[in-house]
Design an enzyme around this catalytic site. Structure first.
Site, PDB file in Angstrom:
ATOM      1  N   LYS A  68       0.815  -1.220   0.000  1.00 33.38           N
ATOM      2  CA  LYS A  68       0.000   0.000   0.000  1.00 33.38           C
ATOM      3  C   LYS A  68       0.851   1.273   0.000  1.00 33.38           C
ATOM      4  O   LYS A  68       0.432   2.309  -0.489  1.00 33.38           O
ATOM      5  CB  LYS A  68      -0.936   0.010   1.212  1.00 33.38           C
ATOM      6  CG  LYS A  68      -2.104  -0.947   1.060  1.00 33.38           C
ATOM      7  CD  LYS A  68      -3.107  -0.807   2.178  1.00 33.38           C
ATOM      8  CE  LYS A  68      -4.243  -1.788   1.974  1.00 33.38           C
ATOM      9  NZ  LYS A  68      -5.277  -1.700   2.999  1.00 33.38           N
ATOM     10  N   ASN A  91      -4.861   2.027  -1.771  1.00 32.51           N
ATOM     11  CA  ASN A  91      -5.409   0.668  -1.890  1.00 32.51           C
ATOM     12  C   ASN A  91      -6.095   0.437  -3.230  1.00 32.51           C
ATOM     13  O   ASN A  91      -6.618  -0.643  -3.480  1.00 32.51           O
ATOM     14  CB  ASN A  91      -6.361   0.341  -0.728  1.00 32.51           C
ATOM     15  CG  ASN A  91      -7.753   0.870  -0.975  1.00 32.51           C
ATOM     16  OD1 ASN A  91      -7.916   1.950  -1.528  1.00 32.51           O
ATOM     17  ND2 ASN A  91      -8.760   0.112  -0.593  1.00 32.51           N
ATOM     18  N   ASP A 106     -10.392   2.510   1.382  1.00 34.49           N
ATOM     19  CA  ASP A 106     -10.583   1.980   2.748  1.00 34.49           C
ATOM     20  C   ASP A 106     -11.127   3.079   3.664  1.00 34.49           C
ATOM     21  O   ASP A 106     -11.945   2.814   4.546  1.00 34.49           O
ATOM     22  CB  ASP A 106      -9.240   1.530   3.352  1.00 34.49           C
ATOM     23  CG  ASP A 106      -8.818   0.144   2.877  1.00 34.49           C
ATOM     24  OD1 ASP A 106      -9.690  -0.623   2.447  1.00 34.49           O
ATOM     25  OD2 ASP A 106      -7.614  -0.148   2.953  1.00 34.49           O
ATOM     26  N   GLY A 129      -3.744  -1.873  17.349  1.00 31.67           N
ATOM     27  CA  GLY A 129      -3.012  -1.995  16.096  1.00 31.67           C
ATOM     28  C   GLY A 129      -2.667  -0.641  15.506  1.00 31.67           C
ATOM     29  O   GLY A 129      -3.451   0.314  15.618  1.00 31.67           O
ATOM     30  N   ALA A 130      -1.465  -0.570  14.912  1.00 36.63           N
ATOM     31  CA  ALA A 130      -1.013   0.705  14.333  1.00 36.63           C
ATOM     32  C   ALA A 130      -0.437   0.468  12.933  1.00 36.63           C
ATOM     33  O   ALA A 130       0.511   1.131  12.516  1.00 36.63           O
ATOM     34  CB  ALA A 130       0.023   1.354  15.245  1.00 36.63           C
ATOM     35  N   GLY A 132      -1.381  -0.418   8.594  1.00 38.42           N
ATOM     36  CA  GLY A 132      -2.010   0.343   7.515  1.00 38.42           C
ATOM     37  C   GLY A 132      -3.489   0.626   7.763  1.00 38.42           C
ATOM     38  O   GLY A 132      -3.947   1.761   7.577  1.00 38.42           O
ATOM     39  N   ASP A 157       7.235   1.791  17.666  1.00 43.21           N
ATOM     40  CA  ASP A 157       7.607   2.756  16.620  1.00 43.21           C
ATOM     41  C   ASP A 157       6.425   3.029  15.692  1.00 43.21           C
ATOM     42  O   ASP A 157       6.193   4.160  15.269  1.00 43.21           O
ATOM     43  CB  ASP A 157       8.791   2.224  15.789  1.00 43.21           C
ATOM     44  CG  ASP A 157      10.054   2.175  16.623  1.00 43.21           C
ATOM     45  OD1 ASP A 157      10.133   2.913  17.633  1.00 43.21           O
ATOM     46  OD2 ASP A 157      10.962   1.380  16.287  1.00 43.21           O
ATOM     47  N   LEU A 222     -12.155  -5.091  12.437  1.00 45.89           N
ATOM     48  CA  LEU A 222     -11.959  -5.016  10.984  1.00 45.89           C
ATOM     49  C   LEU A 222     -11.960  -6.384  10.328  1.00 45.89           C
ATOM     50  O   LEU A 222     -12.186  -6.517   9.127  1.00 45.89           O
ATOM     51  CB  LEU A 222     -10.634  -4.290  10.673  1.00 45.89           C
ATOM     52  CG  LEU A 222     -10.750  -2.796  10.360  1.00 45.89           C
ATOM     53  CD1 LEU A 222     -11.381  -2.044  11.496  1.00 45.89           C
ATOM     54  CD2 LEU A 222      -9.405  -2.198  10.009  1.00 45.89           C
TER      55      LEU A 222
HETATM   56  P1  NAP Z   1      -0.786  -4.556   9.335  1.00 41.78           P
HETATM   57  O1  NAP Z   1      -0.319  -3.383   8.517  1.00 41.78           O
HETATM   58  O2  NAP Z   1       0.066  -5.770   9.408  1.00 41.78           O
HETATM   59  O3  NAP Z   1      -1.052  -4.000  10.819  1.00 41.78           O
HETATM   60  C1  NAP Z   1      -1.399  -4.799  11.916  1.00 41.78           C
HETATM   61  C2  NAP Z   1      -0.715  -4.236  13.143  1.00 41.78           C
HETATM   62  O4  NAP Z   1      -1.149  -4.972  14.307  1.00 41.78           O
HETATM   63  C3  NAP Z   1       0.818  -4.361  13.074  1.00 41.78           C
HETATM   64  O5  NAP Z   1       1.418  -3.153  13.455  1.00 41.78           O
HETATM   65  C4  NAP Z   1       1.086  -5.474  14.077  1.00 41.78           C
HETATM   66  O6  NAP Z   1       2.366  -5.389  14.666  1.00 41.78           O
HETATM   67  C5  NAP Z   1       0.005  -5.223  15.103  1.00 41.78           C
HETATM   68  N1  NAP Z   1      -0.193  -6.334  16.006  1.00 41.78           N
HETATM   69  C6  NAP Z   1      -0.029  -7.669  15.760  1.00 41.78           C
HETATM   70  N2  NAP Z   1      -0.273  -8.371  16.886  1.00 41.78           N
HETATM   71  C7  NAP Z   1      -0.599  -7.483  17.860  1.00 41.78           C
HETATM   72  C8  NAP Z   1      -0.937  -7.597  19.226  1.00 41.78           C
HETATM   73  N3  NAP Z   1      -0.984  -8.801  19.820  1.00 41.78           N
HETATM   74  N4  NAP Z   1      -1.206  -6.482  19.927  1.00 41.78           N
HETATM   75  C9  NAP Z   1      -1.140  -5.278  19.331  1.00 41.78           C
HETATM   76  N5  NAP Z   1      -0.805  -5.086  18.042  1.00 41.78           N
HETATM   77  C10 NAP Z   1      -0.532  -6.189  17.301  1.00 41.78           C
HETATM   78  O7  NAP Z   1      -2.207  -5.040   8.841  1.00 41.78           O
HETATM   79  P2  NAP Z   1      -3.413  -4.110   8.290  1.00 41.78           P
HETATM   80  O8  NAP Z   1      -3.367  -4.035   6.827  1.00 41.78           O
HETATM   81  O9  NAP Z   1      -3.417  -2.860   9.075  1.00 41.78           O
HETATM   82  O10 NAP Z   1      -4.669  -5.036   8.673  1.00 41.78           O
HETATM   83  C11 NAP Z   1      -5.076  -5.222  10.015  1.00 41.78           C
HETATM   84  C12 NAP Z   1      -6.345  -6.069  10.049  1.00 41.78           C
HETATM   85  O11 NAP Z   1      -7.409  -5.368   9.431  1.00 41.78           O
HETATM   86  C13 NAP Z   1      -6.216  -7.400   9.289  1.00 41.78           C
HETATM   87  O12 NAP Z   1      -6.903  -8.396   9.996  1.00 41.78           O
HETATM   88  C14 NAP Z   1      -6.912  -7.124   7.975  1.00 41.78           C
HETATM   89  O13 NAP Z   1      -7.448  -8.307   7.410  1.00 41.78           O
HETATM   90  C15 NAP Z   1      -8.015  -6.166   8.438  1.00 41.78           C
HETATM   91  N6  NAP Z   1      -8.479  -5.282   7.348  1.00 41.78           N
HETATM   92  C16 NAP Z   1      -9.803  -5.332   7.036  1.00 41.78           C
HETATM   93  C17 NAP Z   1     -10.299  -4.504   6.039  1.00 41.78           C
HETATM   94  C18 NAP Z   1     -11.755  -4.564   5.695  1.00 41.78           C
HETATM   95  O14 NAP Z   1     -12.143  -4.119   4.611  1.00 41.78           O
HETATM   96  N7  NAP Z   1     -12.603  -5.051   6.579  1.00 41.78           N
HETATM   97  C19 NAP Z   1      -9.441  -3.618   5.358  1.00 41.78           C
HETATM   98  C20 NAP Z   1      -8.086  -3.589   5.716  1.00 41.78           C
HETATM   99  C21 NAP Z   1      -7.619  -4.431   6.721  1.00 41.78           C
HETATM  100  P3  NAP Z   1       3.564  -6.239  13.996  1.00 41.78           P
HETATM  101  O15 NAP Z   1       3.743  -5.693  12.617  1.00 41.78           O
HETATM  102  O16 NAP Z   1       4.716  -5.994  14.902  1.00 41.78           O
HETATM  103  O17 NAP Z   1       3.083  -7.666  13.976  1.00 41.78           O
END
Ligand code: NAP
Length: 279
Positions: A68, A91, A106, A129-130, A132, A157, A222
């Protein structure tokens, strides 16, 4: 018949996506000669893939992790979309004249679905979570004049980067990084959003303790598959209002469809296609 126009989702790895079902059903219903495919492209193949879109008959793509931010170098942004450089999240890319335009659906997708269920204005929010998706969520909440955001991620970070992004885009907005999950102070919040992937797997724990959840909370996960994560189940049992992310997926997909085809998306048909697949 002419070759179908190709659209699709690019990411790596692409484990599971309901987007082909949603878009292909919509193309069929409007009799559009197009096909939506999954493109699992390895990082070392990305540049080559993007440079050959025209050759491969591709007219538009959705983009997911980990690309992204990377596709920002490949697209042009309209002036009203310059904030995507700070959010670091494109996206959707679509061919317009001879150039590739970058968009984010999104953000309006989450905004529309959230607001159908909950008005964030003046409300206090806790975010897990922090990554994308969290950046899009925080943007929507700040733009919608939430009162406060507290955010927790195991990666400090990344949390700091989201706080700085929101402070840059919305000077004076009240956003804090929580050092621990307990510091989210969920008991005093009206909204809890899970923007981590924790909950995707059946074996995943619930990040939040039961005693933190309460009936005045709206919990938005999400994740949409499974349809009810442990977090949502527990929150529902405690009397909280809950939603999974299927509505966000639908609305971001519908908006992308509109950019791809310049036609009104058949929302109800797309919703049905998702329901059929997500059980
Ligand atoms: P991402 O960029 O990988 O971000 C996820 C974040 O959560 C990362 O910073 C990760 O840290 C952190 N994390 C992992 N385990 C954790 C814990 N135990 N406690 C606190 N933080 C934790 O993923 P994303 O793209 O943002 O997506 C996140 C979720 O949203 C996914 O499940 C995705 O399927 C969903 N999503 C849904 C939609 C929708 O249309 N409904 C759209 C976008 C995303 P690390 O990197 O250190 O692991």
């Amino acid at each position: 018949m002419a070759h179908p126009r190709i659209y699709g989702l690019i990411g790596y790895p692409i484990k599971h996506s309901l987007s082909p079902q949603m878009h292909n059903t919509a193309f069929k219903s409007l009799k559009i000669n197009a096909e939506y495919r999954l493109f699992e492209v390895k990082p070392q193949e990305l540049e080559d893939f993007l440079n050959n879109l025209d050759k491969n008959g591709i007219y538009g793509l959705n983009v997911t992790i980990p690309y992204k931010e990377k596709v920002l170098d490949f697209v042009i942004l309209e002036p009203e979309s310059f904030y995507l450089k700070q959010i670091k999240a494109v996206n959707t890319i679509v061919k317009e004249d001879k150039a590739w335009k970058g968009l984010n659906t999104d953000i309006p997708g989450f905004s529309k679905h959230l607001k159908e269920n909950f008005n964030p204005e003046g409300k206090r929010a806790a975010i897990l979570g922090a990554g994308g998706a969290s950046r899009a969520v925080c943007y929507v909440l700040a733009e919608s004049k939430a009162k406060e955001i507290v955010i927790f991620d195991i990666d400090k970070d990344k949390t700091k980067a989201v706080v700085e992004m929101i402070e840059d885009l919305f000077p004076g907005f009240n956003i804090l990084a929580a050092p621990n999950i307990e510091d989210l102070d969920i008991i005093n919040k009206e909204l809890l959003v899970n923007a981590t992937p924790i909950g995707l797997k059946e074996s995943d724990p619930c990040l939040v303790k039961e005693e933190m959840l309460h009936k005045n909370l709206f919990v938005y996960d999400l994740i949409y598959n499974p349809a009810e994560t442990k977090l949502l189940r527990l929150a529902r049992k405690k009397g909280a209002k809950v939603s999974n992310g299927l509505g966000m997926l639908l609305y971001q997909g519908a908006l992308s469809f509109k950019h791809f085809t310049e036609k009104e998306p058949p929302i109800e048909i797309m919703r049905q296609a998702l329901k059929t697949r997500s059980g």
